[in-house]
Design a protein around this motif. Structure first.
Motif, mmCIF file in Angstrom:
data_model
loop_
_atom_site.group_PDB
_atom_site.id
_atom_site.type_symbol
_atom_site.label_atom_id
_atom_site.label_comp_id
_atom_site.label_asym_id
_atom_site.label_seq_id
_atom_site.Cartn_x
_atom_site.Cartn_y
_atom_site.Cartn_z
ATOM 1 N N UNK A 24 -5.182 -1.183 19.735
ATOM 2 C CA UNK A 24 -5.122 -2.808 20.318
ATOM 3 C C UNK A 24 -4.885 -3.519 18.895
ATOM 4 N N UNK A 25 -3.770 -3.195 18.232
ATOM 5 C CA UNK A 25 -3.278 -4.194 17.184
ATOM 6 C C UNK A 25 -2.355 -5.158 18.450
ATOM 7 N N UNK A 26 -1.682 -3.639 19.105
ATOM 8 C CA UNK A 26 -0.137 -4.677 19.957
ATOM 9 C C UNK A 26 -0.991 -5.657 20.471
ATOM 10 N N UNK B 68 12.582 -0.042 21.283
ATOM 11 C CA UNK B 68 11.709 -1.139 20.973
ATOM 12 C C UNK B 68 10.676 -1.101 22.134
ATOM 13 N N UNK B 69 10.563 -0.445 22.535
ATOM 14 C CA UNK B 69 9.363 -0.439 23.176
ATOM 15 C C UNK B 69 8.315 1.277 23.982
ATOM 16 N N UNK B 70 7.801 1.447 22.748
ATOM 17 C CA UNK B 70 7.585 2.874 22.605
ATOM 18 C C UNK B 70 6.686 2.708 23.089
ATOM 19 N N UNK B 71 5.783 4.308 24.060
ATOM 20 C CA UNK B 71 4.706 3.953 24.378
ATOM 21 C C UNK B 71 3.302 3.871 23.076
ATOM 22 N N UNK B 72 2.170 3.462 23.109
ATOM 23 C CA UNK B 72 1.718 3.336 22.243
ATOM 24 C C UNK B 72 0.791 4.740 21.967
ATOM 25 N N UNK B 73 0.598 4.837 20.756
ATOM 26 C CA UNK B 73 0.460 6.402 20.038
ATOM 27 C C UNK B 73 -1.167 6.411 19.903
ATOM 28 N N UNK B 74 -1.536 5.410 19.914
ATOM 29 C CA UNK B 74 -3.005 6.032 20.769
ATOM 30 C C UNK B 74 -3.739 4.761 20.471
ATOM 31 N N UNK B 75 -4.833 4.483 20.193
ATOM 32 C CA UNK B 75 -6.246 3.259 20.447
ATOM 33 C C UNK B 75 -5.984 2.777 19.594
ATOM 34 N N UNK B 76 -5.621 2.847 18.316
ATOM 35 C CA UNK B 76 -4.958 1.810 17.898
ATOM 36 C C UNK B 76 -3.962 1.358 18.223
ATOM 37 N N UNK B 77 -3.320 1.911 18.077
ATOM 38 C CA UNK B 77 -2.080 1.489 18.435
ATOM 39 C C UNK B 77 -1.762 0.522 19.575
#
Length: 85
Positions: free
Chosen positions: A78-80, A67-76
């Protein structure tokens, strides 16, 4: 089934994603449940010769939380920040 980013950053010795960077996970009836790290088997450390290194797969926690994966990029990221999650 869902593809989830792995914390190991495509480490070839990772027993969870086998160096691909993503692993398959199917949420059960309780949702996303943390599980014991397959690389260090919950020991939080890996032995390489005389040195003891922190496990990259679980980041030294002994378990993997899908439930707590690392972000996949800058857009991810920003969404979080904007919407939480």
């Amino acid at each position: 089934m869902k593809k989830i980013n792995c914390h190991c950053r495509k480490w070839l010795a990772c027993k969870l994603c086998h160096g691909v960077g993503k692993y398959d996970y199917t949420a059960g009836e309780r949702g996303f449940v943390p599980f014991v790290c397959p690389t260090c088997e919950g020991n939080k450390q890996l032995q390489e010769g005389d040195a003891s290194l922190e496990c990259r797969t679980c980041k030294g926690q002994g378990f993997v939380d899908p439930a707590n994966p690392p972000p996949s990029g800058m857009i991810d990221v920003l969404v979080k920040i904007l919407f939480g999650a």
